[in-house]
Scaffold this motif. Structure first.
Motif, PDB file in Angstrom:
ATOM      1  N   PHE A  50     -60.972  -9.204 130.232  1.00 27.29           N
ATOM      2  CA  PHE A  50     -59.512  -9.140 130.107  1.00 27.29           C
ATOM      3  C   PHE A  50     -58.941 -10.561 130.038  1.00 27.29           C
ATOM      4  O   PHE A  50     -58.236 -10.923 129.095  1.00 27.29           O
ATOM      5  CB  PHE A  50     -58.907  -8.372 131.296  1.00 27.29           C
ATOM      6  CG  PHE A  50     -57.456  -7.999 131.097  1.00 27.29           C
ATOM      7  CD1 PHE A  50     -57.107  -6.755 130.610  1.00 27.29           C
ATOM      8  CD2 PHE A  50     -56.439  -8.902 131.379  1.00 27.29           C
ATOM      9  CE1 PHE A  50     -55.770  -6.405 130.417  1.00 27.29           C
ATOM     10  CE2 PHE A  50     -55.106  -8.571 131.182  1.00 27.29           C
ATOM     11  CZ  PHE A  50     -54.774  -7.318 130.708  1.00 27.29           C
ATOM     12  N   THR A  51     -59.276 -11.353 131.044  1.00 28.15           N
ATOM     13  CA  THR A  51     -58.759 -12.723 131.109  1.00 28.15           C
ATOM     14  C   THR A  51     -59.250 -13.554 129.927  1.00 28.15           C
ATOM     15  O   THR A  51     -58.486 -14.332 129.343  1.00 28.15           O
ATOM     16  CB  THR A  51     -59.206 -13.386 132.428  1.00 28.15           C
ATOM     17  OG1 THR A  51     -58.961 -12.484 133.501  1.00 28.15           O
ATOM     18  CG2 THR A  51     -58.465 -14.675 132.679  1.00 28.15           C
ATOM     19  N   GLY A  68     -52.896 -18.866 119.732  1.00 27.36           N
ATOM     20  CA  GLY A  68     -51.469 -18.769 119.452  1.00 27.36           C
ATOM     21  C   GLY A  68     -50.769 -20.113 119.598  1.00 27.36           C
ATOM     22  O   GLY A  68     -49.900 -20.469 118.794  1.00 27.36           O
ATOM     23  N   ALA A  69     -51.165 -20.869 120.622  1.00 28.31           N
ATOM     24  CA  ALA A  69     -50.551 -22.184 120.844  1.00 28.31           C
ATOM     25  C   ALA A  69     -50.893 -23.125 119.692  1.00 28.31           C
ATOM     26  O   ALA A  69     -50.033 -23.837 119.175  1.00 28.31           O
ATOM     27  CB  ALA A  69     -51.021 -22.759 122.180  1.00 28.31           C
ATOM     28  N   GLY A 118     -57.095 -22.713 133.415  1.00 33.59           N
ATOM     29  CA  GLY A 118     -56.850 -22.511 131.992  1.00 33.59           C
ATOM     30  C   GLY A 118     -56.868 -23.794 131.177  1.00 33.59           C
ATOM     31  O   GLY A 118     -57.461 -23.853 130.097  1.00 33.59           O
ATOM     32  N   ILE A 131     -63.679  -5.098 130.195  1.00 34.99           N
ATOM     33  CA  ILE A 131     -62.332  -5.308 130.711  1.00 34.99           C
ATOM     34  C   ILE A 131     -62.364  -5.419 132.235  1.00 34.99           C
ATOM     35  O   ILE A 131     -61.619  -6.177 132.827  1.00 34.99           O
ATOM     36  CB  ILE A 131     -61.417  -4.144 130.259  1.00 34.99           C
ATOM     37  CG1 ILE A 131     -61.406  -4.071 128.736  1.00 34.99           C
ATOM     38  CG2 ILE A 131     -60.009  -4.313 130.796  1.00 34.99           C
ATOM     39  CD1 ILE A 131     -61.103  -5.370 128.041  1.00 34.99           C
ATOM     40  N   THR A 181     -53.744 -22.203 129.864  1.00 37.53           N
ATOM     41  CA  THR A 181     -54.498 -22.298 128.617  1.00 37.53           C
ATOM     42  C   THR A 181     -53.568 -22.739 127.488  1.00 37.53           C
ATOM     43  O   THR A 181     -53.937 -23.601 126.668  1.00 37.53           O
ATOM     44  CB  THR A 181     -55.150 -20.944 128.266  1.00 37.53           C
ATOM     45  OG1 THR A 181     -55.992 -20.545 129.356  1.00 37.53           O
ATOM     46  CG2 THR A 181     -56.000 -21.043 127.008  1.00 37.53           C
ATOM     47  N   ASN A 232     -60.137 -12.592 126.919  1.00 37.32           N
ATOM     48  CA  ASN A 232     -59.469 -12.189 125.688  1.00 37.32           C
ATOM     49  C   ASN A 232     -58.056 -12.774 125.625  1.00 37.32           C
ATOM     50  O   ASN A 232     -57.635 -13.312 124.591  1.00 37.32           O
ATOM     51  CB  ASN A 232     -59.422 -10.653 125.625  1.00 37.32           C
ATOM     52  CG  ASN A 232     -58.960 -10.145 124.285  1.00 37.32           C
ATOM     53  OD1 ASN A 232     -57.767 -10.042 124.047  1.00 37.32           O
ATOM     54  ND2 ASN A 232     -59.886  -9.861 123.391  1.00 37.32           N
ATOM     55  N   VAL A 233     -57.338 -12.696 126.742  1.00 37.72           N
ATOM     56  CA  VAL A 233     -55.980 -13.249 126.789  1.00 37.72           C
ATOM     57  C   VAL A 233     -56.023 -14.769 126.614  1.00 37.72           C
ATOM     58  O   VAL A 233     -55.230 -15.346 125.856  1.00 37.72           O
ATOM     59  CB  VAL A 233     -55.270 -12.862 128.110  1.00 37.72           C
ATOM     60  CG1 VAL A 233     -53.997 -13.678 128.304  1.00 37.72           C
ATOM     61  CG2 VAL A 233     -54.953 -11.378 128.129  1.00 37.72           C
ATOM     62  N   ALA A 234     -56.958 -15.439 127.287  1.00 35.03           N
ATOM     63  CA  ALA A 234     -57.043 -16.904 127.195  1.00 35.03           C
ATOM     64  C   ALA A 234     -57.342 -17.329 125.756  1.00 35.03           C
ATOM     65  O   ALA A 234     -56.693 -18.222 125.210  1.00 35.03           O
ATOM     66  CB  ALA A 234     -58.118 -17.438 128.141  1.00 35.03           C
ATOM     67  N   LEU A 235     -58.325 -16.670 125.137  1.00 29.69           N
ATOM     68  CA  LEU A 235     -58.684 -17.000 123.747  1.00 29.69           C
ATOM     69  C   LEU A 235     -57.479 -16.876 122.824  1.00 29.69           C
ATOM     70  O   LEU A 235     -57.140 -17.789 122.060  1.00 29.69           O
ATOM     71  CB  LEU A 235     -59.800 -16.056 123.267  1.00 29.69           C
ATOM     72  CG  LEU A 235     -60.165 -16.153 121.785  1.00 29.69           C
ATOM     73  CD1 LEU A 235     -61.042 -17.381 121.551  1.00 29.69           C
ATOM     74  CD2 LEU A 235     -60.902 -14.896 121.307  1.00 29.69           C
ATOM     75  N   LYS A 236     -56.797 -15.746 122.912  1.00 30.94           N
ATOM     76  CA  LYS A 236     -55.684 -15.494 121.999  1.00 30.94           C
ATOM     77  C   LYS A 236     -54.461 -16.356 122.319  1.00 30.94           C
ATOM     78  O   LYS A 236     -53.707 -16.720 121.423  1.00 30.94           O
ATOM     79  CB  LYS A 236     -55.313 -14.006 122.020  1.00 30.94           C
ATOM     80  CG  LYS A 236     -56.391 -13.135 121.375  1.00 30.94           C
ATOM     81  CD  LYS A 236     -56.080 -11.673 121.521  1.00 30.94           C
ATOM     82  CE  LYS A 236     -57.152 -10.817 120.861  1.00 30.94           C
ATOM     83  NZ  LYS A 236     -57.006  -9.392 121.252  1.00 30.94           N
ATOM     84  N   THR A 237     -54.265 -16.669 123.609  1.00 33.13           N
ATOM     85  CA  THR A 237     -53.144 -17.546 123.970  1.00 33.13           C
ATOM     86  C   THR A 237     -53.390 -18.946 123.414  1.00 33.13           C
ATOM     87  O   THR A 237     -52.481 -19.581 122.863  1.00 33.13           O
ATOM     88  CB  THR A 237     -52.973 -17.600 125.504  1.00 33.13           C
ATOM     89  OG1 THR A 237     -52.789 -16.280 125.997  1.00 33.13           O
ATOM     90  CG2 THR A 237     -51.773 -18.457 125.895  1.00 33.13           C
ATOM     91  N   GLY A 238     -54.634 -19.420 123.546  1.00 32.45           N
ATOM     92  CA  GLY A 238     -54.971 -20.737 122.997  1.00 32.45           C
ATOM     93  C   GLY A 238     -54.804 -20.763 121.483  1.00 32.45           C
ATOM     94  O   GLY A 238     -54.189 -21.682 120.927  1.00 32.45           O
ATOM     95  N   THR A 288     -46.729 -17.098 122.194  1.00 29.16           N
ATOM     96  CA  THR A 288     -46.137 -18.183 121.404  1.00 29.16           C
ATOM     97  C   THR A 288     -45.553 -17.688 120.082  1.00 29.16           C
ATOM     98  O   THR A 288     -44.765 -18.403 119.459  1.00 29.16           O
ATOM     99  CB  THR A 288     -47.167 -19.284 121.106  1.00 29.16           C
ATOM    100  OG1 THR A 288     -48.362 -18.658 120.666  1.00 29.16           O
ATOM    101  CG2 THR A 288     -47.436 -20.116 122.345  1.00 29.16           C
ATOM    102  N   LEU A 342     -65.175 -12.245 126.048  1.00 32.59           N
ATOM    103  CA  LEU A 342     -63.939 -12.251 125.268  1.00 32.59           C
ATOM    104  C   LEU A 342     -63.331 -10.868 125.094  1.00 32.59           C
ATOM    105  O   LEU A 342     -62.415 -10.703 124.304  1.00 32.59           O
ATOM    106  CB  LEU A 342     -64.197 -12.881 123.899  1.00 32.59           C
ATOM    107  CG  LEU A 342     -64.676 -14.336 123.976  1.00 32.59           C
ATOM    108  CD1 LEU A 342     -64.970 -14.868 122.594  1.00 32.59           C
ATOM    109  CD2 LEU A 342     -63.623 -15.189 124.660  1.00 32.59           C
ATOM    110  N   GLY A 343     -63.866  -9.889 125.804  1.00 30.56           N
ATOM    111  CA  GLY A 343     -63.235  -8.578 125.722  1.00 30.56           C
ATOM    112  C   GLY A 343     -64.185  -7.395 125.692  1.00 30.56           C
ATOM    113  O   GLY A 343     -63.753  -6.262 125.553  1.00 30.56           O
TER     114      GLY A 343
END
Lengths: 347, 347
Positions: free
Chosen positions: A221-222, A232-233, A205, A138, B229, A224-230, B209, A134-135
């Motif tokens: 990197f990916t 956020g959604a 994803g 990187i 994701t 961390n972005v995936a976790l936070k994008t999910g 988002t 998760l980060g």
């Protein structure tokens, strides 16, 4: 002493944790003068806790390199207790970078692996899913991804109680030729490893929340972005639903009628239920609680640490890692991220 | 001829598009014997369409390299029409990899850039957001990211109608030192570019988002994972809500009462409203419709293509690219993904 509402929320969390884990004893590290009166007001935590004074603490925005130089910080003393065998694990809501750096240097990385990773669980349509890294890293190479898979497998067994977790490698498509050299090599290495029977192949994803696999492996990197994008959604839908159910009197009434089921959903999606990212690959249990969480969230991070301790998580990882071939030429041939061949993704 | 329900869903989409864009004329490329009777039953589309026969079509699972060798495929003939100036743009629901490969080779990449990118819009708490690259370039360097930013800026102006879109670079933290060498160098290049006044800096996954910026720039691997994701998270909540509102009689009644507001929300989040990924950086307009979409989704992809044509999107990109310094040593010093310095992410 770390986190947005420390030390109160940590102590409230311990009050819950002490009830859930009556056999556990807690070493509470921090400013004794502040902690003593707060602890006195929480009877269960008071019985289970011993305070150890720490004259300093690490601010949330301090860089890891600077944090390593702070002597007698609460985080350092707590981690020293793990390294010295006095504590079975540490839970902190403080500075993530500092916790990772101190964890690596004081508790130390397992000799069998190159780098520790940060793992956590999240919700999916078919039960909880482990996502890592998760980060913490990187830039990763194929061998790192293989090691993450071994650690993620042990994590899913210990914390989710699965006997044969399905493992997927995050990519831009599920076909064998998708992605860069690095993920394709990692997939090859996984097919040659002890994890082969449970290796599902590439996942995308949307497979994370679909629950296609139990463990999703990717670089820091990916991941961390995936976790936070999910996150956020989920947050966007949550706030839009709030608008929906306050938009009219009939909608408000509708909310009241559907409320028991909506509350169950909210409870199930509650980020506090997924609090507790684990720095895995160390000679001990190091759990990072979200800095912004409350007592319930902190108590959950303690649950995660307890699961890892009681299921001898570190030993399980060691056993898995022992089955891997030594870091060889295959891994060296593809330094981090130096994949040049490309195949189109399927958006 | 491409997509899950082709050619019916494409023709149904054109029936809608022909009403929305009465001035538009469509060149419908495919199997004339199949298209002719289907078109005859759709009066608006029939008036706006000319059929051009294509004896072959590219299967959805064909590799791009093989697709390039198929002579007289419907996709090839449609793209030839763009390259030859007969058509202003092409919309296809077919094989993504083939469309990207044919687009690059036939319509050709703008001389000012290294590689085209795939861009699309998605929902946020503060209006629509442009995300790119969505998978055209799995491995990118800092200069590619800078070029994506220029193209994303032009896209947001043309399709979202913004006069000064805010641009963010996707990273694992918002602080300047986060991430790898590649994103840090790209940020530096952006601060030195014509986009500097609108460059917000690094953004994280949850900022997509949240609508922190109007354009989110990233490499094709990360962008593809982030897009899917986010879609997966929306889908999970959607299916859980369906369960909630059918879980009891009171919940069903609650749904009926809140339905007008819930329907507005569903409409707003409708993936068809965001259909139409654009291959930007070419000498013409190339739009990819999702293969699984229906008539409404396909009509939206036509809307996107029309926006790009009427707002002279390709010219705007050219103007933006002309302000960039030529590809120089700074970019060459950091080949794709070879960032080795790391700083911890903030999970």
């Amino acid at each position: 002493m770390g986190g947005d509402h420390a030390p109160e929320s940590v102590l409230d969390g311990l009050e819950i944790a002490a009830e859930r884990h009556p056999q556990a004893r807690f070493l509470l590290v921090g400013d004794e003068a502040r902690l003593q009166p707060l602890l006195a007001r929480r009877p269960r935590a008071a019985k289970a806790c011993t305070i150890r004074h720490a004259p300093a603490s690490i601010p949330g925005d301090m860089k890891p390199t600077a944090a390593l130089r702070v002597r007698h910080s609460s985080m350092r003393i707590a981690i020293d207790a793990v390294a010295g065998g006095e504590a079975a694990g540490v839970v902190s809501a403080g500075n993530t970078g500092a916790l990772m750096a101190l964890g690596k240097i004081v508790v130390k990385t397992l000799p069998e692996i190159d780098r520790p990773a940060l793992a956590a669980i999240g919700p999916s349509a078919r039960g909880d899913v482990v996502l890592l890294d998760l980060g913490a890293n990187i830039v990763c190479d194929a061998r790192n991804l293989l090691e993450f898979a071994v650690m993620g497998d042990a994590f899913a067994r210990a914390v989710l109680g699965l006997t044969a977790p399905k493992i997927g490698l995050l990519n831009v498509g599920s076909e064998e030729l998708k992605g860069d050299d690095r993920v394709r090599l990692a997939a090859e290495m996984l097919r040659d490893s002890i994890l082969a029977p449970n290796f599902h192949g590439f996942v995308e994803g949307h497979d994370i929340t679909a629950g296609t696999v139990d463990v999703v492996v990717t670089d820091g990197f990916t991941g961390n972005v995936a976790l936070k994008t999910g996150e956020g959604a989920f947050k966007l839908v949550g706030s839009l639903l709030k608008q929906v159910f306050t938009s009219s009197w009939t909608a408000k009434l509708g909310y009241l009628l559907a409320r028991p089921a909506l509350d169950r959903l909210r409870e199930w999606m509650d980020p506090r239920r997924y609090n507790g990212a684990v720095l895995i690959g160390l000679n001990g249990v190091v759990v990072k609680s979200h800095g912004g969480t409350d007592a319930l969230g902190f108590a959950h991070a303690v649950d995660v640490a307890m699961d890892m301790v009681t299921h001898r998580f570190t030993d399980r990882i060691r056993e898995g890692l022992a089955t891997l071939p030594p870091r060889g030429k295959a891994a060296e041939a593809t330094p981090a991220g130096l994949g040049v061949a490309e195949t189109g993704a399927t958006p």
